[in-house]
Design a protein around this motif. Sequence first.
Motif, short mmCIF file in Angstrom:
data_model
loop_
_atom_site.label_atom_id
_atom_site.label_comp_id
_atom_site.label_asym_id
_atom_site.label_seq_id
_atom_site.Cartn_x
_atom_site.Cartn_y
_atom_site.Cartn_z
N UNK A 79 0.84 -1.19 0.00
CA UNK A 79 0.00 0.00 0.00
C UNK A 79 0.87 1.24 0.00
N UNK A 80 0.65 2.14 -0.94
CA UNK A 80 1.39 3.39 -1.03
C UNK A 80 0.56 4.56 -0.51
N UNK A 81 -0.75 4.52 -0.77
CA UNK A 81 -1.63 5.62 -0.40
C UNK A 81 -3.04 5.37 -0.88
N UNK A 82 -3.77 6.46 -1.09
CA UNK A 82 -5.15 6.34 -1.52
C UNK A 82 -5.55 7.57 -2.31
N UNK A 83 -6.62 7.43 -3.10
CA UNK A 83 -7.14 8.52 -3.92
C UNK A 83 -8.58 8.79 -3.51
N UNK A 84 -8.92 10.07 -3.35
CA UNK A 84 -10.26 10.47 -2.94
C UNK A 84 -10.85 11.37 -4.04
N UNK A 85 -12.05 11.04 -4.54
CA UNK A 85 -12.67 11.89 -5.56
C UNK A 85 -12.86 13.32 -5.07
N UNK A 86 -12.61 14.28 -5.99
CA UNK A 86 -12.84 15.70 -5.70
C UNK A 86 -14.27 16.06 -6.10
N UNK A 87 -14.85 17.00 -5.40
CA UNK A 87 -16.23 17.42 -5.66
C UNK A 87 -16.41 17.92 -7.09
N UNK A 88 -15.43 18.65 -7.63
CA UNK A 88 -15.55 19.22 -8.97
C UNK A 88 -15.05 18.30 -10.07
N UNK A 89 -14.75 17.07 -9.77
CA UNK A 89 -14.21 16.14 -10.76
C UNK A 89 -12.72 15.99 -10.58
N UNK A 90 -12.24 14.79 -10.68
CA UNK A 90 -10.83 14.49 -10.47
C UNK A 90 -10.62 13.81 -9.12
N UNK A 91 -9.37 13.66 -8.72
CA UNK A 91 -9.05 13.00 -7.46
C UNK A 91 -7.92 13.72 -6.75
N UNK A 92 -7.90 13.61 -5.42
CA UNK A 92 -6.77 14.01 -4.60
C UNK A 92 -6.02 12.74 -4.24
N UNK A 93 -4.69 12.78 -4.27
CA UNK A 93 -3.87 11.61 -3.98
C UNK A 93 -3.12 11.87 -2.67
N UNK A 94 -3.28 10.94 -1.72
CA UNK A 94 -2.66 11.03 -0.40
C UNK A 94 -1.78 9.81 -0.16
#
Length: 106
Positions: A79-94
Amino acid sequence: MIRRTLEIAATLLCVTFLMFLAGAVANAQNWENSPHNWKNSPNNWDNSPNNWKNSPNNWASSPNNFNRKDGIYDNQGNSWGYAVPKAGGGVNIFDNEGTRRGYQNW
């Protein structure tokens, strides 16, 4: 002689300015993808790891949840991290510690 030297200096100055301007234009990026755009800023609550939906303490994003659907893994399955969908489209990567490492817009 002095006039010719001034002409050469002025020409070099113009060429240097044009090269700088060309470099600045070549490095320009789309405002939609710019980290200076508020919608991409980590200071925006939607992108903050302090927001519960982005937190690694949220079970849906936790590295301890082996069934998580938003995980990012390396080639060895770690496991490296996770991606969370952004409200306006796209993803944030943590990463697994909750540090925002990037984003993608679409």
